[in-house]
Design an enzyme around this catalytic site. Structure first.
Site, PDB file in Angstrom:
ATOM      1  N   CYS A 126      -3.153  11.223   3.484  1.00  0.00           N
ATOM      2  CA  CYS A 126      -3.422  10.316   2.358  1.00  0.00           C
ATOM      3  C   CYS A 126      -3.226  11.018   1.029  1.00  0.00           C
ATOM      4  CB  CYS A 126      -4.867   9.816   2.399  1.00  0.00           C
ATOM      5  SG  CYS A 126      -5.221   8.699   3.745  1.00  0.00           S
ATOM      6  N   GLU A 151       0.822  -1.213   0.000  1.00  0.00           N
ATOM      7  CA  GLU A 151       0.000   0.000   0.000  1.00  0.00           C
ATOM      8  C   GLU A 151       0.858   1.265   0.000  1.00  0.00           C
ATOM      9  OE1 GLU A 151      -3.649   0.067   0.171  1.00  0.00           O
ATOM     10  OE2 GLU A 151      -3.437  -2.008  -0.467  1.00  0.00           O
ATOM     11  N   HIS A 183      -5.008   1.503   7.101  1.00  0.00           N
ATOM     12  CA  HIS A 183      -3.596   1.796   6.794  1.00  0.00           C
ATOM     13  C   HIS A 183      -2.925   2.270   8.082  1.00  0.00           C
ATOM     14  CE1 HIS A 183      -4.585   2.795   2.313  1.00  0.00           C
ATOM     15  NE2 HIS A 183      -4.022   1.601   2.380  1.00  0.00           N
TER      16      HIS A 183
HETATM   17  N1  LIG Z   1      -5.157   6.473   2.013  1.00  0.00           N
HETATM   18  C1  LIG Z   1      -6.563   6.642   1.956  1.00  0.00           C
HETATM   19  C2  LIG Z   1      -7.150   5.729   0.934  1.00  0.00           C
HETATM   20  C3  LIG Z   1      -8.635   5.779   0.883  1.00  0.00           C
HETATM   21  C4  LIG Z   1      -9.191   4.863  -0.170  1.00  0.00           C
HETATM   22  N2  LIG Z   1     -10.634   5.029  -0.293  1.00  0.00           N
HETATM   23  C5  LIG Z   1     -11.301   4.544  -1.332  1.00  0.00           C
HETATM   24  O1  LIG Z   1     -10.744   3.960  -2.238  1.00  0.00           O
HETATM   25  C6  LIG Z   1     -12.821   4.746  -1.359  1.00  0.00           C
HETATM   26  C7  LIG Z   1     -13.405   4.630  -2.725  1.00  0.00           C
HETATM   27  C8  LIG Z   1     -14.907   4.498  -2.700  1.00  0.00           C
HETATM   28  O2  LIG Z   1     -15.463   3.892  -1.803  1.00  0.00           O
HETATM   29  O3  LIG Z   1     -15.552   5.057  -3.627  1.00  0.00           O
HETATM   30  C9  LIG Z   1      -8.857   3.400   0.161  1.00  0.00           C
HETATM   31  O4  LIG Z   1      -9.597   2.782   0.906  1.00  0.00           O
HETATM   32  O5  LIG Z   1      -7.810   2.921  -0.312  1.00  0.00           O
END
Ligand SMILES: NCCC[C@H](NC(=O)CCC(=O)O)C(=O)O
Length: 444
Positions: free
Chosen positions: A368, A174, A250
């Site tokens: 983020c 990640e 994370h």
């Molecule tokens: N570092 C923060 C990352 C947030 C990201 N959210 C998303 O992808 C949400 C997308 C949605 O639900 O439409 C994730 O979880 O990887």
């Protein structure tokens, strides 16, 4: 020579929406199917990035990805014209369409892991795009991410780019969200702290029960090898599986580091005392471990407010500031804690709040939205200068957003073929503004 820690913020793409794609990410699930405002989202991100540039920080931007991702939809068997591909996908498998429309590349903390030249054996800055295999909508990012990073950090004399790790759950990676660098000064060799959620190849090791642990130890170790880091400058630490099960998907939702400060929640890690001893020994310098106790801020409040998804930055005068989302100001326990923190005699002396709610509603806070790249003066000079934030770029990008972005977008709108045209027109213009060349498939 001067050294800086630059932040490269992800520009929010024109398809920013709430589709509830991230199991284990509380905000993503709870805001699913709400209407989003892509224009406001992009402007909130730009305002935060510009504020850091105005504070005297080196600040850049990274281009978003092409969405809807027609290439992935075709790989999944949808065919015909672009419009037909969208219509078929919307009818037969709307979740696949949603996955291929996410603007999730905005969260550049997940774009890659970066090791500064002071830490690496060949003295170059190393980049490995994250494979993001745990989530379908994110697993389609790394190839284009690599192209954008190469177009932004193109000088091979200073920058070395690796391919993302093999696309398998054993190597779930990640990026910088699970990596922090501690150092006494940005230009000195530091300790790279890799925080993993689980060991893929050890079935007896602890892991969360409810939500996925996205980062594996095996992935972190592979990145450390690629980046030519010495064992003596790496620490591998496990995230507490119980907090992953409470929505800490994370590590940057529960701890953040900067220079000699590690700001963390007491429940963040496994085996905390022993690992902190290892950090102290490998750092060979003082480290401020700034602990937040559960009675001060609960895990629930940390996840809701994103207290630890703040950026800790060192201002040009040497003081540290916390860049927090306004959600921290609105949460009484967290606000009280932050007011107290600046009086405690740690290097953190000020807190600044920014509204990034459009991103927060998908589980992405200020940290983020940025990828950190510590560089010396020569390396900063070797970056694509058209990506660096200043008054002119800020005005140009705001005008660009006004011209191309919608004020509202629902999941139902993702099937609108007009969105393909709007998105490609916007991105084509952006690659000219940022002088990136042809980084997108539709440009090849
Ligand atoms: N570092 C923060 C990352 C947030 C990201 N959210 C998303 O992808 C949400 C997308 C949605 O639900 O439409 C994730 O979880 O990887």
């Amino acid at each position: 020579m001067k050294h800086f820690e630059a932040n490269f913020d992800g520009l929010v793409g024109p398809t920013h929406n709430y589709a509830g794609l991230s199991f284990g990410n509380v905000a993503s699930y709870s805001n699913a199917a709400q209407a989003s405002n892509p224009k406001a989202a992009a402007k909130q991100g730009l305002a935060k990035a510009k504020a850091l540039a105005d504070l005297g920080m080196v600040q850049g931007v990274l281009a978003p990805q092409e969405r809807p991702d027609l290439y992935s939809l075709r790989r999944m068997g949808f065919s015909g014209s672009d419009a037909e591909v969208l219509t078929q996908a919307a009818k037969q498998a709307p979740m696949l369409l949603n996955a291929c429309c996410s603007a999730s590349s905005m969260w550049t903390a997940n774009a890659a892991t970066v090791s500064p030249s002071a830490d690496t054996r060949n003295g170059k800055v190393h980049f490995t795009p994250a494979n993001l295999v745990d989530k379908l909508h994110r697993s389609i990012e790394p190839t284009t991410t690599g192209n954008i990073l190469k177009a932004t950090f193109s000088d091979e004399k200073h920058f070395q780019h690796h391919q993302h790790l093999p696309e398998h759950a054993s190597f779930g990676d990640e990026g910088a969200a699970n990596h922090t660098r501690l150092c006494s000064d940005y230009g000195h060799a530091g300790v790279e702290l890799f925080v993993y959620g689980q060991q893929a190849m050890n079935p007896n090791a602890p892991k969360p029960k409810k939500f996925p642990a996205r980062q594996t130890l095996e992935a972190s170790q592979a990145v450390a090898r690629l980046h030519q880091l010495d064992d003596e400058s790496c620490v591998f630490m496990q995230q507490n599986p119980d907090v992953i099960d409470q929505g800490v998907f994370h590590n940057d939702v529960i701890s953040v580091g900067n220079q000699n400060v590690l700001f963390y929640h007491e429940q963040a890690f496994v085996d905390t005392a022993a690992k902190f001893d290892e950090i102290r020994r490998k750092m060979n310098a003082d480290v401020h471990f700034v602990k937040v106790a559960t009675e001060q801020v609960s895990i629930q409040d940390a996840v809701k407010s994103y207290l630890f998804n703040t950026q800790i930055i060192t201002l040009p005068n040497g003081e540290m500031a916390i860049i927090a989302p306004t959600d921290c100001e609105e949460n009484p326990a967290v606000h009280a804690y932050l007011n107290e923190l600046v009086t405690l005699g740690t290097p953190i002396k000020q807190v600044r709040y920014y509204d990034v709610k459009q991103s927060m509603q998908n589980g992405g806070g200020p940290a983020c939205l940025r990828l950190r790249v510590a560089m010396n003066e020569q390396e900063v000079a070797a970056v694509n200068q058209h990506t660096l934030m200043n008054d002119a770029l800020f005005t140009r990008l705001n005008t660009w957003v006004d011209k191309h972005y919608r004020d509202t977008l629902t999941v139902a709108d993702l099937a609108d073929p007009q969105l393909i045209i709007e998105s490609r027109t916007a991105l084509d213009e952006l690659t000219q503004v940022l002088k990136l060349g042809s980084v997108y498939q539709f440009q090849k």
